[in-house]
Motif scaffolding. Sequence first.
Motif, PDB file in Angstrom:
ATOM      1  N   ASP A 565       0.685  -1.153   0.184  1.00 57.23           N
ATOM      2  CA  ASP A 565      -0.034  -0.037  -0.062  1.00 57.23           C
ATOM      3  C   ASP A 565       0.724   1.465   0.033  1.00 57.23           C
ATOM      4  OD1 ASP A 565       0.816   0.686   2.648  1.00 57.23           O
ATOM      5  OD2 ASP A 565      -0.872  -0.445   3.662  1.00 57.23           O
ATOM      6  N   TYR A 571      -1.472  -5.226   1.824  1.00 59.97           N
ATOM      7  CA  TYR A 571      -2.962  -5.487   1.778  1.00 59.97           C
ATOM      8  C   TYR A 571      -2.977  -6.750   1.335  1.00 59.97           C
ATOM      9  CZ  TYR A 571      -7.826  -5.516   0.473  1.00 59.97           C
ATOM     10  OH  TYR A 571      -9.225  -5.838   0.248  1.00 59.97           O
ATOM     11  N   GLU A 608      -8.610  -9.213   4.957  1.00 58.14           N
ATOM     12  CA  GLU A 608      -9.913  -9.168   4.331  1.00 58.14           C
ATOM     13  C   GLU A 608     -10.311 -10.540   3.736  1.00 58.14           C
ATOM     14  OE1 GLU A 608     -13.145  -5.816   2.655  1.00 58.14           O
ATOM     15  OE2 GLU A 608     -10.925  -5.600   2.469  1.00 58.14           O
ATOM     16  N   MET A 632      -5.417  -4.634  -8.004  1.00 58.47           N
ATOM     17  CA  MET A 632      -5.600  -3.935  -6.802  1.00 58.47           C
ATOM     18  C   MET A 632      -4.430  -2.839  -6.456  1.00 58.47           C
ATOM     19  SD  MET A 632      -7.855  -5.776  -5.277  1.00 58.47           S
ATOM     20  CE  MET A 632      -8.595  -5.927  -6.520  1.00 58.47           C
ATOM     21  N   PHE A 658     -14.275  -4.036  -7.513  1.00 58.06           N
ATOM     22  CA  PHE A 658     -13.942  -3.855  -6.311  1.00 58.06           C
ATOM     23  C   PHE A 658     -12.619  -2.818  -6.250  1.00 58.06           C
ATOM     24  CE2 PHE A 658     -11.053  -5.707  -3.028  1.00 58.06           C
ATOM     25  CZ  PHE A 658     -11.851  -5.675  -1.862  1.00 58.06           C
ATOM     26  N   ARG A 661     -13.603   0.598  -6.313  1.00 50.22           N
ATOM     27  CA  ARG A 661     -14.391   1.173  -4.977  1.00 50.22           C
ATOM     28  C   ARG A 661     -13.340   1.472  -4.084  1.00 50.22           C
ATOM     29  NH1 ARG A 661     -17.205  -2.862  -3.504  1.00 50.22           N
ATOM     30  NH2 ARG A 661     -17.228  -4.266  -5.326  1.00 50.22           N
ATOM     31  N   ARG A 662     -12.391   0.295  -3.798  1.00 52.47           N
ATOM     32  CA  ARG A 662     -11.433   0.383  -2.777  1.00 52.47           C
ATOM     33  C   ARG A 662     -10.463   1.611  -2.975  1.00 52.47           C
ATOM     34  NH1 ARG A 662      -6.099  -1.621  -1.704  1.00 52.47           N
ATOM     35  NH2 ARG A 662      -5.947  -1.699   0.387  1.00 52.47           N
TER      36      ARG A 662
END
Length: 664
Positions: A565, A571, A608, A632, A658, A661-662
Motif C-alpha cells: 500500500d 494489503y 480481508e 489492486m 472492487f 471502489r477500494r
Amino acid sequence: MVEAGDFLWQGDEDFVASSNVSQFMAWLATERGHHFADYHELWRWSVADIEAFWQAIWDYFQLHSPTPHDKVLSSRSMPGAQWFTGATVNYAEHVLRNEVNGDPSRPFLYHLSELRPLGEMSWQEVAQKTRILATRLRALGVKPGDRVAAYMPNIPETVIAMLATTAIGAVWSSAAPEFGAGTVIDRFSQIEPTIVFVADGYRYGGKNFDRRDDISTIIAALPSVKTVIWMNYLQPDSEVAAMRPAVLGWEEALSGAPVPAAEFEFERVPSDHPLWVLFSSGTTGLPKAIVHGHLGVLLEHYKSAAFHMNIKPGRSVYFYTTTGWMVWNTLMWGPLMNGIAVLYDGDPAHPRPDAVWDIAARTKAQQIGISPTLVLTMQKLGIRPGEKYDLSALEGIFLVGSPATPESFSWLYENVKAELWVTSQSGGTEFCSGLVGGSPTLAVNAGEIQARTLGADIVALDEDGKEIIGEPGELIIRSPMPSMPIQLWGDKDFAAYRDAYFDIYPQWWRHGDSFTLNARGTCFVHGRSDATLNRYGVRIGSAEIYRTLDTMPEIVDSLIVCVEDKNGGFYMPLFVQMREGTALDDAMIARLRQKLRTERSPRHVPDEIIAVPAIPYTLTSKKMEVPVRKLMMGIPLDKAANTGSMKDPGALDWFADFASRRAA
C-alpha cells in the motif's frame, strides 16, 4: 492428516529394475563406462557434462540424421546455443518410424469425444493419411518454413494435420476451438499462416458450440491465408462454408492416392529450423510466440517420455488436454516410445465426474495426466474410482497444470490404487516439457515433486542471487537445454527473449516460478514468483493457503494476492467463491481465519475475506493472480489483463470494480 513430505510409496525391486531409467543407467555403464549409484548421481552427471549426456540421449534413442553432426553444443551461452550442428532430422519421421516395428494394424491412437464413441486408429492408417495429406500440402504450395495453423479439437484429424505439416518442414501452430476469435487472431496474426485447418465447432459438457462465425472472423483478419481446410465435425452433413480464400473439405484433402512409405520424402532440417510455435497465456498482453525446433523437441521428448513418464512399448498414455495447451504437443510421447496415445475431446467430468477413470479403464492406460483441481473435485464428491473401474493396467498418475497438495497424493493412494507411482510435474510452454518431475526409481512423498529432470541444471536463488535449500527462491536454469526456444517469433536479435527470461540474471534463465529445493533433492513449485505473497517481508506461497481452503466443502474456489500500500504496508485480501446455498457470514470468516492461523501461521491470515461470483482463469486453467494483483495496485483492466486469454472474460469485471471502489 497427511503432511507434506510424508512417505507414501516406493516401487518394488522389479518395478525399479524394469524402469526405462534403470535400463538407461545399465546401458551407460556398459557403453560409456559411467556407473551411477542412483538417480541423483545420474542427474548430477547430466548437468555437469551436458554434451556427453545429450550425445548419450541421441545414441540411446538412435536419432536418425542423413548428415553427421560436428559437435553436440556450439557454446553454453544462452540464448543462442546451437545443438548438434550439421545434423538434419524430422520430428514426424521419428514419431512414425515405429510403423514397421510391429504389426502395422496395431493401434497408434485411441480416441473419443462427446461427439464420437471410443475408437482406434492404426499405425498404418495414421502414417498413410499423414503421407497423403503432406503430399496435398506440397501440391498446395506449402514450403519448408511456411506456417500452417489449426483451429481444431483434440481429435485424430488434428494429429494427422500436425504430422503432415511437420513432415514437410512447415511450421505448425494450433488454437483450441474454445478460444474466441480475438484470442486466435492475437496468436495467428503474429505468424501469418498460409494454410489454416478448421472444424465447424465442438461439444463440451453436453453443449454444442458452433464456431462458423468465429472462423469467418478469424480468416478475414489473416490476409496471409491462401487455403482453408474445413472439417464438418459438429455438423457432419453440412456443406463446407464458402469464404475469401480457397476452401478445401477435409475429405477432399485426404482423397489422394496412397503414398507408399518408400516413396515419401520427409523434409529433414537443421536444429534451428522451426517445428512449431506455441503461445504463452498472454494474460497481460499479446501472447509470446515461442518457437521450438525439431531436434530440441525430439531430444527432450524422448528423454521425458522414457525416463520421467516411464512409457513402455505397446502401452497407452492418456493426458487430458485441449489443442491450446502445450500438453497436447506432448501426446506423441506414446508413439515415440512405440506406444499408444489416447485422445479425448470434451469435459473431463462429463457425463459423470469420474469420467476420467472410465476412459483410463477402457483404454487400459499405463499412465494418465490430470490436474490437481480435477482430483480435488472428485475428492470433495467422495468418488472412489478404484472400487468401480478396472484400473489394473494403471501404473502412474501425473499431476500437471498447478501445484498438487499432499492431500491429493494421499487421496489417489486411498481411492484409486495402493500400488501407484504418483508424481507432480512442472515445466512450461517454453520447453514443451517438464523441468521438475518424476523418476520411477525414487520414493513418493506427499506433495513433493520427486526430482529435477535429467539435463535440467536447476537451482533456487534468493533475492541476493545466492543458492538456497529448503526455502522459496527463484527457479533458475544455469545451462542450456535443447528444447529451449529457438527464438520468439519475429524477435531476430533476441531482445524480447532476453527481456522475458534473462532480465535479472543475464547469463541464466529465470523461469518466473517460486521454487523450493530440499536437501534430499525433492522440490516444490509454489506458483509464479511475481504472485508470491510478501507478508511483512516474509515470502509465502499462495499454494499453502489454497491447500487449507481446498479441505473446506463450503468453498468452491479461491484466490489470494498481496499488494504493497501507499504507506509501505501490505494489503492481502482473500477472495472465495462459495458453494451454492452457502453464505460467507461472520461465523464462516472466523472459522477460515482460525483454520489458516492454526494450519499455517498468523502470516497466512488475510486482511480481508471477500465472497466473489467467480475466480478468473486463463484458457489454460491458470488462476489469474497477477492480473488481480495489478488491478489492486490501480492498473486499469485493459492494461492489467488480456481478457481474450480468459475462460470467462467477464470474471475480472467484479475485481476491477472492487479495486476501483477500494481506491475511491
